[in-house]
Design a protein around this motif. Structure first.
Motif, PDB file in Angstrom:
ATOM      1  N   SER B 176       0.836  -1.204   0.000  1.00  0.00           N
ATOM      2  CA  SER B 176       0.000   0.000   0.000  1.00  0.00           C
ATOM      3  C   SER B 176       0.867   1.248   0.000  1.00  0.00           C
ATOM      4  CB  SER B 176      -0.925  -0.009   1.205  1.00  0.00           C
ATOM      5  OG  SER B 176      -0.178  -0.028   2.387  1.00  0.00           O
ATOM      6  N   LYS B 212      -4.376  -4.421   5.183  1.00  0.00           N
ATOM      7  CA  LYS B 212      -4.132  -3.260   4.326  1.00  0.00           C
ATOM      8  C   LYS B 212      -5.216  -3.106   3.266  1.00  0.00           C
ATOM      9  CE  LYS B 212       0.032  -2.206   5.860  1.00  0.00           C
ATOM     10  NZ  LYS B 212       0.578  -0.917   6.176  1.00  0.00           N
ATOM     11  N   TYR B 213      -6.318  -3.729   3.469  1.00  0.00           N
ATOM     12  CA  TYR B 213      -7.359  -3.747   2.445  1.00  0.00           C
ATOM     13  C   TYR B 213      -7.781  -2.338   2.023  1.00  0.00           C
ATOM     14  CZ  TYR B 213     -11.842  -4.800   0.272  1.00  0.00           C
ATOM     15  OH  TYR B 213     -12.885  -4.874  -0.598  1.00  0.00           O
ATOM     16  N   ILE B 214      -8.138  -1.506   2.994  1.00  0.00           N
ATOM     17  CA  ILE B 214      -8.672  -0.178   2.668  1.00  0.00           C
ATOM     18  C   ILE B 214      -7.627   0.710   1.984  1.00  0.00           C
ATOM     19  CG2 ILE B 214      -9.716   1.912   3.640  1.00  0.00           C
ATOM     20  CD1 ILE B 214     -11.134   0.112   5.633  1.00  0.00           C
ATOM     21  N   PRO B 215      -6.392   0.814   2.529  1.00  0.00           N
ATOM     22  CA  PRO B 215      -5.403   1.627   1.800  1.00  0.00           C
ATOM     23  C   PRO B 215      -5.162   1.162   0.376  1.00  0.00           C
ATOM     24  CG  PRO B 215      -4.542   0.992   3.943  1.00  0.00           C
ATOM     25  CD  PRO B 215      -5.877   0.364   3.828  1.00  0.00           C
ATOM     26  N   MET B 217      -7.224  -0.443  -1.559  1.00  0.00           N
ATOM     27  CA  MET B 217      -8.408  -0.093  -2.340  1.00  0.00           C
ATOM     28  C   MET B 217      -8.397   1.401  -2.695  1.00  0.00           C
ATOM     29  SD  MET B 217     -10.333  -2.433  -3.248  1.00  0.00           S
ATOM     30  CE  MET B 217      -9.965  -4.155  -3.115  1.00  0.00           C
ATOM     31  N   ASN B 218      -8.036   2.230  -1.738  1.00  0.00           N
ATOM     32  CA  ASN B 218      -7.954   3.666  -1.999  1.00  0.00           C
ATOM     33  C   ASN B 218      -6.988   3.952  -3.139  1.00  0.00           C
ATOM     34  OD1 ASN B 218      -9.801   4.545  -0.107  1.00  0.00           O
ATOM     35  ND2 ASN B 218      -8.283   4.739   1.509  1.00  0.00           N
ATOM     36  N   CYS B 219      -5.862   3.260  -3.121  1.00  0.00           N
ATOM     37  CA  CYS B 219      -4.869   3.448  -4.182  1.00  0.00           C
ATOM     38  C   CYS B 219      -5.452   3.020  -5.528  1.00  0.00           C
ATOM     39  CB  CYS B 219      -3.617   2.633  -3.908  1.00  0.00           C
ATOM     40  SG  CYS B 219      -2.658   3.250  -2.551  1.00  0.00           S
ATOM     41  N   ALA B 292     -16.271 -11.225  -0.941  1.00  0.00           N
ATOM     42  CA  ALA B 292     -15.775 -10.356   0.117  1.00  0.00           C
ATOM     43  C   ALA B 292     -15.487 -11.200   1.346  1.00  0.00           C
ATOM     44  CB  ALA B 292     -16.820  -9.306   0.450  1.00  0.00           C
ATOM     45  N   PHE B 295     -15.968  -9.188   8.085  1.00  0.00           N
ATOM     46  CA  PHE B 295     -15.112  -8.379   8.945  1.00  0.00           C
ATOM     47  C   PHE B 295     -14.907  -9.039  10.307  1.00  0.00           C
ATOM     48  CE2 PHE B 295     -15.023  -3.832   7.222  1.00  0.00           C
ATOM     49  CZ  PHE B 295     -15.003  -4.297   5.926  1.00  0.00           C
TER      50      PHE B 295
END
Lengths: 415, 379
Positions: B176, B212-215, B217-219, B292, B295
């Protein structure tokens, strides 16, 4: 050729800067720097600001100017509970007042252009939301684009009405009643919103608009209005009543730039109000993509396709996501669509400007590796922006990029 | 009337004719986690990959004199830009090497044993000018200057990175961070010259890291917005995130088992020009696992429950009717509705009972061994 281009962009830069300063002044009760109204202020000439430094160089001041034009949007970063699944009805004024040329080329054309941008942005940031478009023309409300989650349909519809000439008077009541009807079936966990772009100063209504407003309040429809000419009392009242006595959702534009800003504001999902609380679980399917050697019919268009997404619930094939399965009525999305909305819920903290000092402990931007300007002579800015968590320094370009596009700090990821 | 007015006021720049080759920027993200390279189980894996990678970089530079490269190493203790380097880095590195020289006698043996044996020629410190050492044997002095410049710095920096003493912290996946750095760099370059086309090539050996899923994905979304294709060269087991990254950004994802033909992949599959991507059939995997993960339990689900407030994905309805992530209470009625079992089965039985003739027919058919075709809605 290139030189002339650069020259224009510089002039633009200064103009933008002046505009933004004017905007902030107007915001603070229309008062200028001297305490009087901004139009009474002395005219600020951009060339007066430029002064040589001790060494006789302009480099420092010029880069300072360039930097100040790159606006850093300081957002409110406290995490809110927001209504992520939105249902928005966009109401566009197409009455004769939209032919005014105070916005270039005219109000109507600019509105359509801006709204097209808004729709792309809206679906980019709210991928699981729905949107419909209504126009107010000739005293009636017309549905231009059905409530759906496909941005291309809306954009095509908008392009087709761009050629249409604005005519007659607008009717807020008709438009609001129609949006109310469109939002009636919406489930309680979704938000019901109406966004009106209103260029007129009047509304011709068939009945009592206050009754409509009352029913909107009862059905928890939240109305946001962007005025293009001047403040209108009824608009203010509608916004106030439907937003729990909060008047901030009625704004009148100051210039073209501000118009865009207001529309961008509407992209961010609204915080869930305490009164409007209804949290639920939504059953959703995460289909996997398949590719087939032989074509088969899709359930959405009944066309032969070579691949698509298979609904995990009823195994029917659909062409695109996000959608609602035509067979079993389950919401089908990609987990990536959900992830796209996370940055609204967990916003990245704002960077703070490093105070001016004689020496800094960083020589280059952490993200893009470009060196910071050597500003010993210029004491106005350090050109460094610091992340409060990881203490890394960033340049202005990266700061803007990180907060507006990427939404995660490279420094914090590196720990 | 509008049409006339529109033309007069459009400020959009007319894009230059496509015949003029515009420069392009290649951002390479190289996974340098020594543990993962070791686990590939092939001898000299990194070295072999590097050989191919250098050829790929050189050929990229050869295509257009204005083409540029940025190489980012995704190491265990952070992402580092190893090419281009700034004067500050240079200074720092030289300093480090001097330091290393002093303590070489004792240090080298210990570090060499700790790290994987197949990383690039560690024994040859750049300062020693040991050009003939196996790692840099293919960088020759009579090489095209541009190539030599890039290759030299690249190898030297990677060398110093791998020979540095590993930190005591547990190794992490820095993908990420590397992606963020690459995107920031590209953003800066594109701001200076909007004509530069960019693409990212990730050479990855590590598996997914779910934290690190969200970072990540943001990238991916940033790359998608900037229209930068992310090409992924995955050398170990499947990486779902990167698969999704390649799919979302219109890039190529390839899972490569055999390192021998790597240069072929680099030169063909990963080198498709962004403007040609719509015409060329990409050699990428079509079937993508988009399921998916829950969580709470980490189970991979295809039908899940999503909290309407925080969008967390749950595999089952929580017993206390509260979201485990954002602590908001769910609407009791809706939960009850969701808990209700489907009533379809019961209806079917009743219908069959009403129609005994049909039932008999079915039974007969079953006895005969043919299964009756129950009418199901065709997809």
């Amino acid at each position: 050729m290139d030189d002339s281009d650069e020259y224009i962009s510089d002039v633009e830069a200064i103009q933008v800067k002046r505009r933004s300063t004017r905007k902030s002044q107007v915001k603070s009760d229309l008062k200028g720097a001297n305490g009087g109204y901004s139009w009474e202020d002395e005219y600020q000439r951009s060339w007066d600001i430029v002064k040589e430094d001790e060494a006789g160089s302009l480099a420092g001041i010029v880069s300072g100017l360039i930097e100040s034009k790159k606006k850093r949007i300081i957002k409110n970063v406290t995490p809110f509970q927001r209504g992520i699944i939105r249902n928005l009805i966009l109401v566009i004024d197409m009455s004769s007042s939209m032919l005014e040329k105070d916005l270039r080329p005219n109000r109507h054309a600019l509105t359509i252009t801006n709204v097209i941008q808004f729709i792309t942005e809206f679906f980019d940031q709210n991928p699981i939301s729905q949107l419909g478009i209504i126009v107010m023309r000739n005293g009636i409300a017309q549905l231009v684009s059905q409530v759906s989650g496909n941005p291309q349909d809306h954009i095509d519809a908008l392009k087709s009405i761009k050629k249409l000439e604005p005519k007659g008077d607008p009717s807020l009541q008709n438009a609001l009643e129609m949006s109310r009807g469109l939002l009636l079936h919406v489930a309680s966990h979704c938000t019901r919103e109406v966004l009106v772009v209103f260029g007129s100063l009047l509304t011709i209504d068939p009945g009592n608009i206050h009754k409509t407003v009352k029913s909107l309040v009862e059905e928890k429809v939240r109305v946001k209005i962007i005025g293009l000419s001047a403040q209108v009392s009824i608009c203010k009242e509608i916004c106030k009543k439907t937003n729990f006595n909060d008047e901030s959702s009625y704004k009148v534009i100051l210039n073209e730039h501000h118009f865009k800003d207001l529309l961008t504001e509407a992209v961010v999902p609204l915080p869930v109000n305490k009164i409007n609380k209804s949290f639920t679980l939504v059953k959703m399917g995460f289909p996997s993509r398949v590719s087939q050697d032989t074509p088969s019919f899709c359930s959405c268009h009944s066309k032969l396709t070579y691949g698509g997404y298979v609904c995990p619930n009823c195994k029917s094939k659909v062409c695109s996501l996000p959608t609602i399965c035509p067979c079993c009525n389950m919401m089908l999305i990609l987990s990536t669509h959900l992830a796209r909305s996370y940055h609204h819920l967990i916003p990245l903290k704002n960077f703070e400007e490093v105070p001016v000092a004689d020496e800094y402990d960083s020589t280059q931007c952490f993200a893009c590796q470009s060196e910071f300007p050597d500003f010993i002579a210029n004491k106005t800015t350090s050109s460094r922006y610091r992340c409060v968590d990881c203490n890394q320094h960033f340049c202005i370009d990266c700061d803007v990029f990180i907060h507006e596009m990427m939404h995660n700090c490279p420094g914090c990821e590196n720990i | 009337m509008d049409a006339i007015a529109d033309k007069a006021f459009t400020t959009e720049k007319v894009s230059k004719s496509s015949s003029v080759e515009s420069p392009s920027l290649l951002a390479v993200i190289l996974d340098t986690n020594p543990v993962q390279w070791e686990q590939l189980g092939e001898k000299d894996a990194l070295k072999r990959v590097l050989r191919s990678l250098l050829i790929a970089i050189n050929s990229h530079l050869a295509l257009n004199s204005a083409n540029t490269v940025v190489v980012i190493a995704s190491h265990t203790d952070g992402a580092k830009v190893i090419f281009p380097t700034t004067s500050d880095d240079e200074h720092h590195r030289q300093h480090q090497h001097q330091h290393q020289h002093h303590g070489q006698g004792q240090q080298q043996h210990s570090t060499e044993k700790e790290q994987s044996p197949d990383s690039v020629s560690r024994s040859a410190t750049p300062a020693s000018e040991a050009r003939s050492s196996n790692g840099r044997s293919f960088i020759k002095s009579q090489m095209y200057r541009q190539f030599k410049l890039v290759d030299d710095t690249f190898i030297q920096n990677l060398d110093s990175l791998l020979s540095s003493i590993p930190s005591t912290k547990p190794p992490k996946n820095m993908l990420s961070s590397s992606l963020s750095l690459a995107l920031s760099y590209i953003n800066k370059v594109q701001q200076k010259d909007s004509l530069v086309k960019s693409r990212i090539l990730i050479v990855n050996t590590s598996p997914d890291e779910h934290l690190k899923y969200i970072p990540i994905m943001n990238c991916i979304f940033a790359a998608q917005k900037m229209k930068i294709p992310i090409n992924v060269c995955q050398l170990s087991s499947q990486a779902t995130f990167l698969q999704q990254a390649a799919d979302a950004t219109n890039g190529v994802y390839l899972n490569i088992d055999n390192l021998d033909g790597l240069v072929q992949y680099f030169a063909t599959a990963f080198f498709i020009d962004p403007s040609l991507r719509n015409i060329v059939i990409k050699p990428t995997t079509r079937d993508i696992d988009f399921r998916a993960s829950c969580f709470q339990t980490g189970k991979v689900v295809d039908i899940g429950f999503v909290c309407s407030v925080c969008l967390c994905i749950l595999s089952e309805i929580p017993k206390d009717e509260k979201c485990p992530a954002c602590d908001s209470d769910f609407d009791h009625h809706v939960i009850n509705k969701l808990r209700r079992k489907p009533a379809v089965l019961g209806n079917r039985k009743k219908k069959r009972k009403i129609d005994p003739a049909q039932q008999q027919q079915q039974q007969q058919q079953q006895r005969q061994g043919t299964t009756s075709a129950t009418p199901t809605p065709a997809p």
